[in-house]
Design a protein around this motif. Structure first.
Motif, PDB file in Angstrom:
ATOM      1  N   ASN A 139      31.635  33.699  55.827  1.00 28.98           N
ATOM      2  CA  ASN A 139      32.856  34.431  55.470  1.00 28.98           C
ATOM      3  C   ASN A 139      32.536  35.661  54.629  1.00 28.98           C
ATOM      4  OD1 ASN A 139      34.454  32.625  56.836  1.00 28.98           O
ATOM      5  ND2 ASN A 139      35.020  31.461  55.025  1.00 28.98           N
ATOM      6  N   GLY A 140      31.587  35.519  53.717  1.00 33.32           N
ATOM      7  CA  GLY A 140      31.184  36.651  52.875  1.00 33.32           C
ATOM      8  C   GLY A 140      30.574  37.776  53.694  1.00 33.32           C
ATOM      9  N   ARG A 141      29.733  37.407  54.668  1.00 38.07           N
ATOM     10  CA  ARG A 141      29.111  38.431  55.520  1.00 38.07           C
ATOM     11  C   ARG A 141      30.161  39.155  56.367  1.00 38.07           C
ATOM     12  NH1 ARG A 141      24.290  35.730  58.597  1.00 38.07           N
ATOM     13  NH2 ARG A 141      25.239  33.777  57.991  1.00 38.07           N
ATOM     14  N   ILE A 142      31.155  38.407  56.850  1.00 38.47           N
ATOM     15  CA  ILE A 142      32.232  39.027  57.641  1.00 38.47           C
ATOM     16  C   ILE A 142      33.022  40.006  56.773  1.00 38.47           C
ATOM     17  CG2 ILE A 142      34.414  38.581  58.837  1.00 38.47           C
ATOM     18  CD1 ILE A 142      33.104  35.976  59.888  1.00 38.47           C
ATOM     19  N   LYS A 143      33.312  39.612  55.542  1.00 35.64           N
ATOM     20  CA  LYS A 143      34.059  40.499  54.634  1.00 35.64           C
ATOM     21  C   LYS A 143      33.288  41.787  54.355  1.00 35.64           C
ATOM     22  CE  LYS A 143      36.795  36.992  52.302  1.00 35.64           C
ATOM     23  NZ  LYS A 143      36.977  36.215  51.080  1.00 35.64           N
ATOM     24  N   VAL A 144      31.989  41.657  54.132  1.00 36.77           N
ATOM     25  CA  VAL A 144      31.163  42.847  53.886  1.00 36.77           C
ATOM     26  C   VAL A 144      31.148  43.733  55.123  1.00 36.77           C
ATOM     27  CG1 VAL A 144      28.789  43.634  53.499  1.00 36.77           C
ATOM     28  CG2 VAL A 144      29.720  41.789  52.116  1.00 36.77           C
ATOM     29  N   ASN A 154      38.972  48.333  68.069  1.00 36.22           N
ATOM     30  CA  ASN A 154      38.799  47.477  69.229  1.00 36.22           C
ATOM     31  C   ASN A 154      38.341  46.096  68.747  1.00 36.22           C
ATOM     32  OD1 ASN A 154      37.847  46.133  71.509  1.00 36.22           O
ATOM     33  ND2 ASN A 154      37.236  48.037  72.511  1.00 36.22           N
ATOM     34  N   PHE A 155      39.198  45.077  68.969  1.00 33.82           N
ATOM     35  CA  PHE A 155      38.894  43.732  68.473  1.00 33.82           C
ATOM     36  C   PHE A 155      37.632  43.162  69.107  1.00 33.82           C
ATOM     37  CE2 PHE A 155      39.120  39.129  68.921  1.00 33.82           C
ATOM     38  CZ  PHE A 155      39.098  38.772  67.580  1.00 33.82           C
ATOM     39  N   GLU A 156      37.418  43.415  70.400  1.00 39.99           N
ATOM     40  CA  GLU A 156      36.245  42.860  71.080  1.00 39.99           C
ATOM     41  C   GLU A 156      34.948  43.420  70.494  1.00 39.99           C
ATOM     42  OE1 GLU A 156      36.845  43.450  75.222  1.00 39.99           O
ATOM     43  OE2 GLU A 156      38.413  41.928  75.320  1.00 39.99           O
ATOM     44  N   ARG A 157      34.952  44.688  70.139  1.00 39.67           N
ATOM     45  CA  ARG A 157      33.763  45.268  69.506  1.00 39.67           C
ATOM     46  C   ARG A 157      33.530  44.654  68.128  1.00 39.67           C
ATOM     47  NH1 ARG A 157      34.540  51.590  71.121  1.00 39.67           N
ATOM     48  NH2 ARG A 157      33.902  51.360  73.286  1.00 39.67           N
ATOM     49  N   LEU A 158      34.626  44.457  67.392  1.00 33.54           N
ATOM     50  CA  LEU A 158      34.517  43.815  66.081  1.00 33.54           C
ATOM     51  C   LEU A 158      33.961  42.405  66.230  1.00 33.54           C
ATOM     52  CD1 LEU A 158      35.076  43.538  63.027  1.00 33.54           C
ATOM     53  CD2 LEU A 158      37.391  42.841  63.618  1.00 33.54           C
ATOM     54  N   ARG A 159      34.502  41.659  67.189  1.00 33.62           N
ATOM     55  CA  ARG A 159      34.038  40.287  67.409  1.00 33.62           C
ATOM     56  C   ARG A 159      32.572  40.265  67.794  1.00 33.62           C
ATOM     57  NH1 ARG A 159      32.489  37.665  71.326  1.00 33.62           N
ATOM     58  NH2 ARG A 159      32.543  35.404  71.398  1.00 33.62           N
ATOM     59  N   ASN A 160      32.164  41.168  68.688  1.00 33.09           N
ATOM     60  CA  ASN A 160      30.765  41.235  69.111  1.00 33.09           C
ATOM     61  C   ASN A 160      29.853  41.563  67.936  1.00 33.09           C
ATOM     62  OD1 ASN A 160      31.398  40.631  71.731  1.00 33.09           O
ATOM     63  ND2 ASN A 160      31.425  42.759  72.416  1.00 33.09           N
ATOM     64  N   ARG A 161      30.298  42.489  67.097  1.00 35.70           N
ATOM     65  CA  ARG A 161      29.492  42.873  65.932  1.00 35.70           C
ATOM     66  C   ARG A 161      29.342  41.698  64.962  1.00 35.70           C
ATOM     67  NH1 ARG A 161      25.403  45.610  64.092  1.00 35.70           N
ATOM     68  NH2 ARG A 161      25.689  46.365  61.996  1.00 35.70           N
ATOM     69  N   ILE A 162      30.442  40.979  64.729  1.00 35.28           N
ATOM     70  CA  ILE A 162      30.392  39.808  63.838  1.00 35.28           C
ATOM     71  C   ILE A 162      29.457  38.755  64.417  1.00 35.28           C
ATOM     72  CG2 ILE A 162      31.741  37.863  62.953  1.00 35.28           C
ATOM     73  CD1 ILE A 162      34.113  39.861  62.687  1.00 35.28           C
ATOM     74  N   MET A 163      29.606  38.468  65.713  1.00 33.67           N
ATOM     75  CA  MET A 163      28.764  37.460  66.352  1.00 33.67           C
ATOM     76  C   MET A 163      27.290  37.856  66.290  1.00 33.67           C
ATOM     77  SD  MET A 163      30.712  34.997  67.273  1.00 33.67           S
ATOM     78  CE  MET A 163      29.774  34.061  68.435  1.00 33.67           C
ATOM     79  N   PHE A 164      27.001  39.139  66.488  1.00 32.95           N
ATOM     80  CA  PHE A 164      25.617  39.597  66.442  1.00 32.95           C
ATOM     81  C   PHE A 164      25.049  39.482  65.026  1.00 32.95           C
ATOM     82  CE2 PHE A 164      22.418  42.946  65.843  1.00 32.95           C
ATOM     83  CZ  PHE A 164      21.495  42.534  66.795  1.00 32.95           C
ATOM     84  N   CYS A 165      25.852  39.838  64.013  1.00 38.21           N
ATOM     85  CA  CYS A 165      25.371  39.779  62.623  1.00 38.21           C
ATOM     86  C   CYS A 165      25.149  38.340  62.167  1.00 38.21           C
ATOM     87  CB  CYS A 165      26.356  40.468  61.696  1.00 38.21           C
ATOM     88  SG  CYS A 165      26.359  42.255  61.904  1.00 38.21           S
ATOM     89  N   ILE A 166      25.982  37.426  62.651  1.00 42.63           N
ATOM     90  CA  ILE A 166      25.861  36.019  62.246  1.00 42.63           C
ATOM     91  C   ILE A 166      24.747  35.322  63.009  1.00 42.63           C
ATOM     92  CG2 ILE A 166      27.054  33.791  62.286  1.00 42.63           C
ATOM     93  CD1 ILE A 166      29.617  35.376  61.689  1.00 42.63           C
ATOM     94  N   ASN A 167      24.662  35.616  64.315  1.00 42.95           N
ATOM     95  CA  ASN A 167      23.680  34.945  65.158  1.00 42.95           C
ATOM     96  C   ASN A 167      23.146  35.940  66.184  1.00 42.95           C
ATOM     97  OD1 ASN A 167      22.195  33.268  66.755  1.00 42.95           O
ATOM     98  ND2 ASN A 167      23.922  32.111  67.560  1.00 42.95           N
TER      99      ASN A 167
END
Length: 195
Positions: A139-144, A154-167
């Motif tokens: 959650n902290g990484r997503i907030k940063v 674009n929500f899909e780009r945001l989701r892809n970026r979050i997924m890439f940063c987490i895993n």
């Protein structure tokens, strides 16, 4: 520590120990290195870190009680299991209440209000204790990421970026459909530089 420190004169050894060596109180007793004694000008003789801790604890009996309680609680947190934790938890809670240390009021209310949750943290799943630490980290990484990205449209780009940063091994999209958010408009002409 601070409450006791201000009882002493600023030139006293007690004030010096509580002001400059307070971090020894925060460390586990076993983690303090048994270093070679060094000459300390303020104390006036050769001394090492465990001896300094001993001097600090001898300043006030209440400080010593608080330190020993802290050590006992950390031992309890490391050594006990879900089946044995409840009894020891109640003992530690009662000990802390009987000390009547004003600075521990928040700790007492915390232990009183969160007893069930603290005891549930002793449950092991796959040889690991239950903890919300990993999800809090995500959650902290997503907030940063949200803060530094200056908002994704674009929500899909945001989701892809979050997924890439987490895993790093995650797939870019869950579906094969790609929704384009391209805005139709007039084509841009050739670039003409004004002279």
């Amino acid at each position: 520590r601070i409450h006791i420190m201000y009882k002493y004169d600023k030139d006293s050894v007690e004030y010096y120990l509580l002001k400059h060596w307070y971090y020894l109180l925060m460390m586990r007793k076993g983690d303090i290195e048994d270093n070679l004694p060094k000459f300390n000008k303020k104390i006036g003789y050769m001394i090492n870190k465990p001896q300094i801790l001993s001097l600090i604890l001898d300043i006030d009996p209440l400080l010593k009680k608080a330190y020993l309680w802290k050590e006992n609680y950390l031992d309890f947190n490391e050594d006990y299991t879900f089946d044995t934790a409840s009894i020891r938890y109640d003992e530690l809670y009662n000990e802390l209440k009987q000390m009547r240390i004003n600075e521990f009021k928040d700790v007492i209310s915390f232990l009183e209000n969160w007893k069930t949750e603290i005891l549930n943290s002793f449950i092991y799943i796959d040889e690991r204790r239950i903890s919300n630490g990993p999800i809090e980290s995500i959650n902290g990484r997503i907030k940063v990421l949200m803060k530094t990205s200056l908002k994704y449209k674009n929500f899909e780009r945001l989701r892809n970026r979050i997924m890439f940063c987490i895993n790093k091994n995650s797939l870019p999209l869950m579906t094969n459909e790609k929704n384009s958010h391209k805005v139709e408009g007039k084509k841009r002409g050739k670039y003409k530089k004004n002279k």
